[in-house]
Design an enzyme around this catalytic site. Structure first.
Site, mmCIF file in Angstrom:
data_model
loop_
_atom_site.group_PDB
_atom_site.id
_atom_site.type_symbol
_atom_site.label_atom_id
_atom_site.label_comp_id
_atom_site.label_asym_id
_atom_site.label_seq_id
_atom_site.Cartn_x
_atom_site.Cartn_y
_atom_site.Cartn_z
ATOM 1 N N LYS A 8 82.540 61.563 56.941
ATOM 2 C CA LYS A 8 82.616 60.414 56.028
ATOM 3 C C LYS A 8 81.127 60.581 56.246
ATOM 4 C CE LYS A 8 84.879 57.574 57.605
ATOM 5 N NZ LYS A 8 85.525 58.291 58.734
ATOM 6 N N ARG A 87 88.130 48.750 55.234
ATOM 7 C CA ARG A 87 89.657 49.689 55.984
ATOM 8 C C ARG A 87 90.823 49.189 55.980
ATOM 9 N NH1 ARG A 87 85.515 52.323 59.544
ATOM 10 N NH2 ARG A 87 86.605 53.514 60.507
HETATM 11 P P1 AP5 Z 1 81.335 62.551 61.162
HETATM 12 O O1 AP5 Z 1 80.451 62.853 60.156
HETATM 13 O O2 AP5 Z 1 80.248 61.343 62.081
HETATM 14 O O3 AP5 Z 1 82.363 61.767 60.828
HETATM 15 P P2 AP5 Z 1 83.119 60.463 60.157
HETATM 16 O O4 AP5 Z 1 84.409 60.761 59.348
HETATM 17 O O5 AP5 Z 1 81.938 59.519 60.002
HETATM 18 O O6 AP5 Z 1 83.700 59.510 62.128
HETATM 19 P P3 AP5 Z 1 83.506 58.080 62.261
HETATM 20 O O7 AP5 Z 1 84.201 58.696 63.587
HETATM 21 O O8 AP5 Z 1 81.871 57.438 62.519
HETATM 22 O O9 AP5 Z 1 84.347 57.171 61.248
HETATM 23 P P4 AP5 Z 1 85.104 56.478 61.769
HETATM 24 O O10 AP5 Z 1 85.739 55.969 60.673
HETATM 25 O O11 AP5 Z 1 86.063 56.356 63.062
HETATM 26 O O12 AP5 Z 1 83.990 55.532 62.797
HETATM 27 P P5 AP5 Z 1 83.035 54.225 62.102
HETATM 28 O O13 AP5 Z 1 82.488 54.580 62.788
HETATM 29 O O14 AP5 Z 1 83.206 54.039 60.742
HETATM 30 O O15 AP5 Z 1 81.458 63.524 61.666
HETATM 31 C C1 AP5 Z 1 82.409 64.206 62.848
HETATM 32 C C2 AP5 Z 1 81.707 65.231 63.428
HETATM 33 O O16 AP5 Z 1 82.468 66.138 62.690
HETATM 34 C C3 AP5 Z 1 80.258 65.083 63.620
HETATM 35 O O17 AP5 Z 1 79.990 65.751 64.820
HETATM 36 C C4 AP5 Z 1 79.397 66.084 63.025
HETATM 37 O O18 AP5 Z 1 78.253 66.845 63.173
HETATM 38 C C5 AP5 Z 1 80.881 66.950 63.017
HETATM 39 N N1 AP5 Z 1 81.089 67.619 60.966
HETATM 40 C C6 AP5 Z 1 80.656 66.809 59.817
HETATM 41 N N2 AP5 Z 1 80.895 67.395 59.178
HETATM 42 C C7 AP5 Z 1 81.994 68.492 59.362
HETATM 43 C C8 AP5 Z 1 80.984 69.814 58.696
HETATM 44 N N3 AP5 Z 1 81.358 70.141 58.027
HETATM 45 N N4 AP5 Z 1 81.747 70.893 59.172
HETATM 46 C C9 AP5 Z 1 82.098 70.968 61.197
HETATM 47 N N5 AP5 Z 1 81.730 70.064 61.646
HETATM 48 C C10 AP5 Z 1 81.477 68.484 60.788
HETATM 49 O O19 AP5 Z 1 84.089 52.937 63.061
HETATM 50 C C11 AP5 Z 1 84.234 53.244 64.345
HETATM 51 C C12 AP5 Z 1 84.732 52.013 64.548
HETATM 52 O O20 AP5 Z 1 84.102 51.026 64.092
HETATM 53 C C13 AP5 Z 1 86.319 51.900 63.644
HETATM 54 O O21 AP5 Z 1 87.461 52.805 65.069
HETATM 55 C C14 AP5 Z 1 86.574 50.113 63.808
HETATM 56 O O22 AP5 Z 1 86.895 49.448 65.648
HETATM 57 C C15 AP5 Z 1 85.007 50.043 64.013
HETATM 58 N N6 AP5 Z 1 85.214 49.691 62.291
HETATM 59 C C16 AP5 Z 1 84.409 50.095 61.428
HETATM 60 N N7 AP5 Z 1 84.527 49.750 60.514
HETATM 61 C C17 AP5 Z 1 85.298 48.821 60.260
HETATM 62 C C18 AP5 Z 1 85.401 47.780 59.318
HETATM 63 N N8 AP5 Z 1 85.736 48.637 57.948
HETATM 64 N N9 AP5 Z 1 86.969 47.240 59.946
HETATM 65 C C19 AP5 Z 1 87.314 46.676 61.445
HETATM 66 N N10 AP5 Z 1 87.507 47.828 61.822
HETATM 67 C C20 AP5 Z 1 85.587 48.617 61.873
#
Ligand code: AP5
Length: 231
Positions: A8, A87
């Site tokens: 994402k 979420r």
């Molecule tokens: P990446 O683009 O970083 O993936 P992502 O889907 O953004 O993964 P996240 O781990 O950031 O999502 P998340 O939802 O768990 O975390 P968030 O920060 O929102 O890609 C992942 C990897 O793959 C990278 O190394 C990239 O280079 C590689 N990649 C990408 N595309 C590729 C491709 N096509 N081919 C190969 N490799 C590729 O949230 C973190 C925490 O914050 C949550 O767990 C929660 O505790 C809190 N939080 C955030 N928002 C909320 C909310 N709304 N409500 C409650 N808690 C929340």
């Protein structure tokens, strides 16, 4: 939308760079708050960071407060991309009320889909720039210089919640709390599902193609409704 690690953030960044839309990632905002000295963190933020480390969701009230503080993003001239928010159903309902009251409509809700094994491989190799938040992967998207960001030369780090035990909790939390939003947005006619395999550029092209065909469908529907009303 999409499970943790599906890509994402990578796609939101490409959309931000190429279309100029404002990118609001709730995860990035919490991680930035985690860099502030502990004595300057509010009790709610300390609690939020504790949930994050475990891979659990931050309480809706804290997330909502943080989103409201960034309302200006929703009025960005180039549009906005919400990444990782909403979420939960509670967050989705609050967002809908807010957008309705501001007279803003969502163009689409993108839901990225990928197998669990590919997701785990993406998360295990992720590295993030501590300065500009650019995201890399040790084998799939490596930086030109190991450990340094291509854009700003900032230091790359591995996220605390990318440890195997947190990944497991995050994937389970997604299935329990966030996957039900797919039905919510399907009913509102906003859901656009996108296969997240392939290179980031391939997925970007697929995303833009899917949004374009949705735009054409909405346009065709409006024309059809206007014609029906005229008759
Ligand atoms: P990446 O683009 O970083 O993936 P992502 O889907 O953004 O993964 P996240 O781990 O950031 O999502 P998340 O939802 O768990 O975390 P968030 O920060 O929102 O890609 C992942 C990897 O793959 C990278 O190394 C990239 O280079 C590689 N990649 C990408 N595309 C590729 C491709 N096509 N081919 C190969 N490799 C590729 O949230 C973190 C925490 O914050 C949550 O767990 C929660 O505790 C809190 N939080 C955030 N928002 C909320 C909310 N709304 N409500 C409650 N808690 C929340």
């Amino acid at each position: 939308m999409g499970a943790p690690g599906v890509g994402k953030g990578t796609q939101a960044d490409l959309l931000h760079q190429r279309l100029g839309a404002c990118h609001l990632s709730t995860g990035d905002v919490f991680r930035a708050a985690g860099k502030v000295a502990e004595c300057d963190q509010s009790p709610a933020m300390k609690e939020a960071l504790g949930y994050m480390r475990q891979g659990a969701l931050v309480p809706d009230s804290t997330v909502w407060e943080m989103v409201r503080e960034r309302l200006r993003c929703l009025n960005c001239g180039g549009g906005f991309i919400l990444d990782g928010f909403p979420r939960t159903l509670g967050q989705a309902e609050s967002l809908k009320q807010l957008l309705d009251s501001e007279g803003i409509t969502l163009s689409a809700v993108l839901s990225y889909e990928l197998s669990a094994s590919e997701i785990v491989a993406r998360l295990g190799g992720r590295r993030t720039c501590e300065k500009c938040k650019a995201v890399y992967h040790v084998t799939e998207r490596p930086p030109k210089v190991e450990g340094r960001c291509d854009r700003c030369e900032g230091k790359l780090f591995q996220r605390e919640d990318d440890r195997p035990e947190s990944i497991k909790v995050r994937l389970e939390t997604y299935e329990r709390s966030t996957a039900p939003l797919i039905e919510f947005y399907k009913k509102l006619g906003l859901l656009v599902q996108v296969e997240a395999s392939g290179t980031p550029d391939e997925i970007f092209d697929r995303t833009v193609g899917a949004m374009e065909s949705r735009r054409m469908q909405v346009f065709a529907h409006k024309l059809w409704s206007a014609e029906e009303n005229r008759r």
